[in-house]
Scaffold this motif. Structure first.
Motif, PDB file in Angstrom:
ATOM      1  N   ALA B 263     -14.740 -53.330 -21.834  1.00 26.64           N
ATOM      2  CA  ALA B 263     -15.551 -52.367 -22.593  1.00 26.64           C
ATOM      3  C   ALA B 263     -16.042 -51.239 -21.678  1.00 26.64           C
ATOM      4  CB  ALA B 263     -16.751 -53.076 -23.228  1.00 26.64           C
ATOM      5  N   THR B 264     -16.473 -51.624 -20.496  1.00 24.66           N
ATOM      6  CA  THR B 264     -16.965 -50.633 -19.533  1.00 24.66           C
ATOM      7  C   THR B 264     -15.859 -49.646 -19.171  1.00 24.66           C
ATOM      8  OG1 THR B 264     -18.391 -52.343 -18.656  1.00 24.66           O
ATOM      9  CG2 THR B 264     -18.084 -50.422 -17.280  1.00 24.66           C
ATOM     10  N   LEU B 265     -14.685 -50.201 -18.933  1.00 23.61           N
ATOM     11  CA  LEU B 265     -13.537 -49.362 -18.564  1.00 23.61           C
ATOM     12  C   LEU B 265     -13.237 -48.334 -19.668  1.00 23.61           C
ATOM     13  CD1 LEU B 265     -11.442 -49.475 -16.172  1.00 23.61           C
ATOM     14  CD2 LEU B 265      -9.917 -50.619 -17.777  1.00 23.61           C
ATOM     15  N   LEU B 266     -13.209 -48.799 -20.915  1.00 23.96           N
ATOM     16  CA  LEU B 266     -12.893 -47.901 -22.037  1.00 23.96           C
ATOM     17  C   LEU B 266     -14.008 -46.856 -22.225  1.00 23.96           C
ATOM     18  CD1 LEU B 266     -11.592 -50.609 -24.542  1.00 23.96           C
ATOM     19  CD2 LEU B 266     -10.202 -48.898 -23.342  1.00 23.96           C
ATOM     20  N   HIS B 267     -15.253 -47.311 -22.104  1.00 25.76           N
ATOM     21  CA  HIS B 267     -16.400 -46.405 -22.252  1.00 25.76           C
ATOM     22  C   HIS B 267     -16.353 -45.308 -21.184  1.00 25.76           C
ATOM     23  CE1 HIS B 267     -20.528 -45.157 -22.999  1.00 25.76           C
ATOM     24  NE2 HIS B 267     -20.865 -45.433 -21.759  1.00 25.76           N
ATOM     25  N   PHE B 268     -16.121 -45.714 -19.949  1.00 29.92           N
ATOM     26  CA  PHE B 268     -16.094 -44.730 -18.861  1.00 29.92           C
ATOM     27  C   PHE B 268     -14.903 -43.789 -19.005  1.00 29.92           C
ATOM     28  CE2 PHE B 268     -18.586 -47.631 -15.731  1.00 29.92           C
ATOM     29  CZ  PHE B 268     -19.734 -47.373 -16.453  1.00 29.92           C
ATOM     30  N   GLU B 269     -13.784 -44.298 -19.485  1.00 30.46           N
ATOM     31  CA  GLU B 269     -12.613 -43.430 -19.654  1.00 30.46           C
ATOM     32  C   GLU B 269     -12.916 -42.369 -20.718  1.00 30.46           C
ATOM     33  OE1 GLU B 269     -10.155 -42.824 -17.939  1.00 30.46           O
ATOM     34  OE2 GLU B 269      -8.857 -41.681 -19.275  1.00 30.46           O
ATOM     35  N   ALA B 270     -13.590 -42.793 -21.793  1.00 27.67           N
ATOM     36  CA  ALA B 270     -13.973 -41.821 -22.837  1.00 27.67           C
ATOM     37  C   ALA B 270     -14.881 -40.749 -22.239  1.00 27.67           C
ATOM     38  CB  ALA B 270     -14.671 -42.542 -23.989  1.00 27.67           C
ATOM     39  N   LEU B 271     -15.857 -41.166 -21.446  1.00 23.69           N
ATOM     40  CA  LEU B 271     -16.790 -40.193 -20.854  1.00 23.69           C
ATOM     41  C   LEU B 271     -16.106 -39.356 -19.775  1.00 23.69           C
ATOM     42  CD1 LEU B 271     -20.040 -42.359 -20.604  1.00 23.69           C
ATOM     43  CD2 LEU B 271     -19.524 -40.574 -22.261  1.00 23.69           C
ATOM     44  N   ARG B 272     -15.208 -40.003 -19.002  1.00 21.59           N
ATOM     45  CA  ARG B 272     -14.510 -39.257 -17.940  1.00 21.59           C
ATOM     46  C   ARG B 272     -13.672 -38.126 -18.539  1.00 21.59           C
ATOM     47  NH1 ARG B 272      -9.950 -38.357 -15.687  1.00 21.59           N
ATOM     48  NH2 ARG B 272      -8.826 -39.643 -17.190  1.00 21.59           N
ATOM     49  N   ARG B 273     -12.942 -38.445 -19.610  1.00 20.81           N
ATOM     50  CA  ARG B 273     -12.115 -37.407 -20.251  1.00 20.81           C
ATOM     51  C   ARG B 273     -12.979 -36.274 -20.769  1.00 20.81           C
ATOM     52  NH1 ARG B 273      -7.613 -40.557 -23.929  1.00 20.81           N
ATOM     53  NH2 ARG B 273      -6.827 -41.914 -22.281  1.00 20.81           N
ATOM     54  N   SER B 274     -14.134 -36.631 -21.298  1.00 22.25           N
ATOM     55  CA  SER B 274     -15.041 -35.600 -21.803  1.00 22.25           C
ATOM     56  C   SER B 274     -15.585 -34.762 -20.639  1.00 22.25           C
ATOM     57  CB  SER B 274     -16.182 -36.264 -22.578  1.00 22.25           C
ATOM     58  OG  SER B 274     -17.192 -35.342 -22.866  1.00 22.25           O
ATOM     59  N   LEU B 275     -16.008 -35.442 -19.578  1.00 23.58           N
ATOM     60  CA  LEU B 275     -16.659 -34.720 -18.468  1.00 23.58           C
ATOM     61  C   LEU B 275     -15.683 -33.853 -17.677  1.00 23.58           C
ATOM     62  CD1 LEU B 275     -19.198 -37.405 -17.175  1.00 23.58           C
ATOM     63  CD2 LEU B 275     -19.740 -35.158 -18.126  1.00 23.58           C
ATOM     64  N   THR B 276     -14.414 -34.234 -17.624  1.00 24.75           N
ATOM     65  CA  THR B 276     -13.471 -33.404 -16.877  1.00 24.75           C
ATOM     66  C   THR B 276     -13.288 -32.041 -17.562  1.00 24.75           C
ATOM     67  OG1 THR B 276     -11.656 -34.467 -18.026  1.00 24.75           O
ATOM     68  CG2 THR B 276     -12.102 -35.245 -15.806  1.00 24.75           C
ATOM     69  N   ARG B 277     -13.631 -31.987 -18.846  1.00 27.41           N
ATOM     70  CA  ARG B 277     -13.503 -30.703 -19.568  1.00 27.41           C
ATOM     71  C   ARG B 277     -14.871 -30.043 -19.772  1.00 27.41           C
ATOM     72  NH1 ARG B 277     -10.601 -32.304 -24.788  1.00 27.41           N
ATOM     73  NH2 ARG B 277     -10.693 -30.078 -25.231  1.00 27.41           N
ATOM     74  N   ARG B 278     -15.820 -30.394 -18.948  1.00 28.82           N
ATOM     75  CA  ARG B 278     -17.167 -29.850 -19.147  1.00 28.82           C
ATOM     76  C   ARG B 278     -17.252 -28.409 -18.659  1.00 28.82           C
ATOM     77  NH1 ARG B 278     -17.691 -32.750 -14.323  1.00 28.82           N
ATOM     78  NH2 ARG B 278     -18.971 -31.754 -12.709  1.00 28.82           N
ATOM     79  N   MET B 279     -18.148 -27.661 -19.310  1.00 31.92           N
ATOM     80  CA  MET B 279     -18.358 -26.272 -18.906  1.00 31.92           C
ATOM     81  C   MET B 279     -19.439 -26.169 -17.841  1.00 31.92           C
ATOM     82  SD  MET B 279     -18.271 -24.721 -22.730  1.00 31.92           S
ATOM     83  CE  MET B 279     -18.706 -23.052 -22.314  1.00 31.92           C
TER      84      MET B 279
END
Lengths: 167, 427
Positions: B263-279
């Motif tokens: 669960a942690t892995l999936l949660h962090f991957e979701a956030l990582r993908r979001s954060l890599t596209r942060r402004m």
């Protein structure tokens, strides 16, 4: 493409450009403190000042005017007037700040910064960055997603045409 | 999902509660934060081998879980949920009643735990449980009417289900000191801990992250499929672990911890993908704490898995609890709280026709910097004290924690003072 419709994507692209200019401006303020004006002849400094002056004058005014004159009335007609009202209030606070920072950036780039002018530029820029980041935050997370949700295809086409005509 | 974030900022101003409602919970949380480190210091001799039972360490744990974490969650949920869901909470009176039940209930409970006062324990547990159940009812009523926002609502519902169970089990544990029902306290307390830390607080932490992280970082909404995957794995992990706790089954506990890691892995991957596209590239000090918490969550689960597999870790059970509660959840909540307090303060301090005050005008940076350093050192020293079975290190770490908590309280007082003082909040 982040959004389904074209107009939020066009607005988003302008936000990206503005945020890029603000990040560079923030870097400049970090490198040169309040009482430490930079050398305007430094090409890196000149480049940042040029980008800031451009992003904060004509581009910002055009962006805000489009939203207030074209976009917010459309949202109002769809029963979503609150967000436009809030954002227009913020425009009124940001615009004079942006114009002053842009003017100081242009003068500083041309003539260099006197200590007082740099101190004013530094102070106003810090305030502008915070207000504008918070504003872009609201537009990105509220306005653009809302546009995707409430606009019809013909609205999107009409707004896009109007947006492009004003550039 | 997009609507979760979409409506958040736009609706924030028009759906503000009176400042006194969320800020009373935040004030109580800030006070509990100082007291929990003091209690840990007072109980430092017992801390390295603590696995349960009445006394000062148990009081410290409940000052953290109920006094700090749940208190912040209640204040944040009362203010942020109606904004995010576009649904008002049912009643401001009921929110105030929650504070009147929960805050004194927690105070009574922790005093009773520290002093081993059985009658006080039952009274405190009753008040705190009633406060939590009222909170659960108010939030459930709000979430029931929401259309859309599936991922956040699903996390909220999972958190509420865990809350009802953790409150019920907690009440039974407290009542058993009176009635001697012969409950196996060790097994029941482990189930209570898993449901509280990973079920209630964990699900809230995951769910709020999907709204708050994109908001602060200016990034796109995290992937919904990854988020639902994380939710499913986390739910499975919690159910397996709770079953493992009651059945004293290492295999079930191990399976639960591994599901939690997935669960942690999936949660962090979701956030990582979001954060890599942060402004917003500069995320500030609060995100250093949040990222620290994100390291300590899988660390606690990996340790839990190792312990279930029979790994000989000195004082491993205590370290597992410490990593999960103090390392992951406390650090995460402190990172978030230092962002949302000035954010809400700025909205509350706006007067009609006036420019909204800047968040930076309400934020004292120095105390936050001092807090971050002291908090990191405190976690390191107490963690080392547990592993090395050295109460003196726990005591030193606790004192560092007190220093950090006082610095954080200084920051919080600064927000209130710069908003216009208590008078402005009360009005």
């Amino acid at each position: 493409m982040q959004f389904g419709r074209r107009i939020p994507n066009l607005l988003h692209d302008e936000h990206v450009a503005t945020m890029s200019a603000l990040e560079k401006l923030e870097g400049l303020l970090g490198r040169y403190r309040l009482k430490q004006p930079p050398e305007a002849a430094d090409p890196d400094v000149a480049a940042v000042l040029g980008q800031v002056a451009s992003a904060l004058s004509a581009e910002m005014t055009t962006h805000f005017n489009f939203e207030e004159e074209v976009l917010f009335p459309v949202l109002m007609s769809r029963g979503e007037g609150d967000i436009g009202e809030l954002l227009a209030e913020e425009h009124a606070a940001i615009l004079p700040l942006g114009e002053r920072v842009s003017a100081l950036a242009t003068e500083g780039r041309r003539d260099g910064f006197a200590p007082d002018a740099w101190a004013e530029f530094h102070r106003l820029s810090a305030e502008l960055i915070e207000r504008l980041v918070s504003h872009v935050q609201k537009e990105e997370l509220s306005l653009l997603a809302l546009l995707d949700d409430v606009l019809e295809d013909e609205d999107d086409a009409r707004l896009t045409e109007e947006f492009l005509m004003r550039r | 999902m997009s609507l979760a974030v979409a409506s958040f900022l736009g609706g924030a101003k028009s759906r503000l509660l009176p400042a006194s409602i969320p800020f009373r919970f935040f004030a109580a949380a800030v006070a509990a934060h100082v007291l929990l480190w003091i209690a840990l210091f007072a109980g430092s001799a017992e801390v390295p081998r603590f696995v349960g039972g009445l006394g000062t360490p148990l009081a410290a744990v409940h000052l953290l879980t109920l006094g700090m974490l749940a208190m912040t969650a209640i204040g944040a949920a009362f203010q942020l949920l109606p904004v995010a869901t576009k649904q008002p909470m049912a009643s401001q009176g009921a929110m105030r009643l929650t504070s009147w039940l929960f805050i004194p209930g927690v105070a009574l409970l922790v005093v009773a735990m520290a002093t081993r006062a059985i009658y006080l324990l039952a009274a405190g547990a009753l008040l705190a449980t009633l406060g939590l159940l009222l909170f659960a009812g108010l939030v459930a009523h709000n979430l029931w009417r929401v259309k859309g926002m599936g991922l956040v609502v699903a996390h909220g519902r999972a958190a509420l289900a865990a809350l009802v169970l953790v409150a019920a089990i907690g009440f039974v544990l407290a009542a058993d000191y009176h009635h001697f029902w012969g409950i196996d306290h060790a097994r029941t307390a482990l189930a209570h801990f898993i449901l509280g830390a990973f079920g209630f607080m964990g699900m809230l932490a995951l769910g709020f992250s999907y709204v708050l992280v994109p908001m602060f970082a200016l990034s796109p909404a995290p992937s919904a499929p990854l988020g639902y995957g994380a939710l499913a794995a986390a739910s499975a992990g919690i159910l397996l672990s709770v079953a493992g706790a009651f059945a004293a089954s290492p295999m079930l506990l191990l399976s639960g911890a591994l599901a939690g890691l997935l669960a942690t892995l999936l949660h962090f991957e979701a956030l990582r993908r979001s954060l890599t596209r942060r402004m917003r590239k500069r995320l500030g000090l609060s995100f250093i704490l949040v990222r620290g918490a994100w390291v300590l969550l899988p660390a606690s689960l990996a340790l839990g898995a190792a312990l279930a597999a029979g790994a000989p870790v000195p004082n491993g059970a205590t370290l597992f609890g410490f990593l999960a509660l103090f390392g992951w959840l406390l650090t995460f909540v402190l990172g978030i709280l230092q962002r949302i307090m000035p954010f809400l303060g700025s909205m509350h301090a706006t007067r009609p026709g006036g420019k909204p005050p800047l968040v930076s005008e309400l934020t004292l940076e120095r105390p936050l910097q001092a807090h971050a350093v002291a908090h990191g050192l405190a976690l390191t020293a107490v963690g080392a004290g547990i592993v090395l079975d050295t109460p003196a290190l726990v005591a030193v770490g606790s004192l560092l924690g007190v220093a950090g908590a006082l610095a954080f309280a200084w920051f919080a007082l600064g927000v209130v003072r710069r908003m216009g003082g208590l008078g402005a909040i009360a009005s």
